[in-house]
Design a protein around this motif. Structure first.
Motif: not given
Length: 348
Positions: A18-22
């Motif tokens: 969550p919150g990461i640029l995936d």
């Protein structure tokens, strides 16, 4: 050191948080379209009842019309990956898997005691060369376009893999991400060809697990011989019917055109910062960068996730996979910033 079994069960979602640029997961959008959410929400009151035969037939009929098949040639699946889990029911004596490719077929077949032979294709990962597929392989699995290489094989190359007594399985999980689906075998009613499709990528339904198989009725019957009852739920069947309806197919096609243009821009951008991008057409890019492990760790520290590729047979740690995203300039910048660190570390 991780075992081969654990490496094969590694998937891109394990790199994302969550919150990461995936860029590690190939789901096309952050959430399903609102019309699909509304369609699914409308069925929530029905969850006290078992999935109905009417829902199953409705879904099968919509898929059949989408591909010009008949109802008994359509098998709803709990995600395309369930199709691989069912392959041992075909009782193959020897399975040949064209690699690099999605790892779940090897996992499922090996766990069932089926001998597996990997037919490793060298860069640029096409089927133009001589494939050393064992003649006695009675099951051959190939992706089109292939994950993780993104290479789209020609129809005639796939059909050349057919042999008497052999089932050819074509993984078309990303076929609807290519405008026009030019090399798809989904509309071909062939007794020895099984096509597996996924809706989770295009429609952001990874958490629901929705897919289907297309094949001869007798092959589908063998495939499901030991399947538990009610394997696909009401919401999955609803999503299947909704996403294969003509308006949804048209929306997906329009989005595929946009995605193809974005992919071209992303490939050019990543090449400009020193990445060697494999020529392909899927909604992800396989790239090779110097000191890829260090670069991947640097990206992680910056809050960017990409897919490691040394878990795929035929690839090593120098390869990374990145989903096509409009935020690709951030990935390119991060790779550019990471590479000097990698280079200075190598020159010490």
């Amino acid at each position: 050191m991780a075992s081969p079994e654990s490496m094969a069960r590694y998937h891109g979602d394990q790199a994302a948080a969550p919150g990461i640029l995936d860029f590690a997961v190939n789901v096309r959008h952050a959430h399903p379209p609102h019309w699909l959410i509304e369609r699914l929400s409308a069925r929530l009151p029905d969850l006290a009842r078992y999935p109905s035969l009417d829902d199953q037939h409705r879904a099968q009929d919509v898929v059949a019309r989408r591909h010009g098949r008949t109802r008994d040639e359509v098998l709803p699946l709990a995600g395309g990956a369930e199709g691989f889990a069912l392959l041992p029911n075909l009782r193959p004596a020897l399975a040949a898997l064209v690699a690099p490719s999605f790892t779940e077929p090897a996992v499922a077949l090996s766990a069932a005691g089926v001998p597996v032979h990997h037919v490793v294709v060298d860069p640029p990962f096409g089927l133009d060369g001589v494939l050393e597929v064992p003649e006695d392989a009675d099951l051959v699995v190939v992706g089109n376009p292939t994950n993780p290489t993104s290479v789209l094989h020609r129809r005639e190359q796939l059909l050349a893999l057919r042999r008497p007594g052999r089932i050819l399985v074509v993984d078309e999980a990303f076929a609807d991400s290519i405008p026009g689906e030019p090399e798809s075998l989904a509309a071909d009613s062939l007794a020895d060809v099984l096509v597996l499709r996924s809706l989770t990528k295009t429609w952001a339904l990874a958490g629901l697990r929705v897919g289907y198989a297309l094949g001869a009725p007798d092959v589908l019957a063998r495939l499901t011989a030991e399947r538990p009852h009610w394997p696909v739920g009401t919401l999955q069947l609803t999503a299947l019917a909704a996403c294969c309806a003509p308006h949804a197919v048209a929306d997906a096609e329009a989005d595929a055109v946009r995605l193809a243009q974005l992919r071209t821009e992303m490939a050019v951008g990543l090449t400009s910062v020193g990445a060697d991008v494999v020529d392909g057409q899927a909604p992800f890019l396989l790239l090779r960068v110097p000191d890829a492990v260090r670069v991947r760790n640097s990206l992680h520290d910056k809050g960017i996730a990409v897919r490691r590729c040394d878990t795929f047979v035929g690839l090593d740690e120098s390869y990374l996979r990145a989903a096509v995203r409009r935020e690709w300039p951030l990935l390119a910048q991060a790779i550019s910033e990471a590479r000097p660190v990698a280079n200075s570390g190598r020159n010490r």
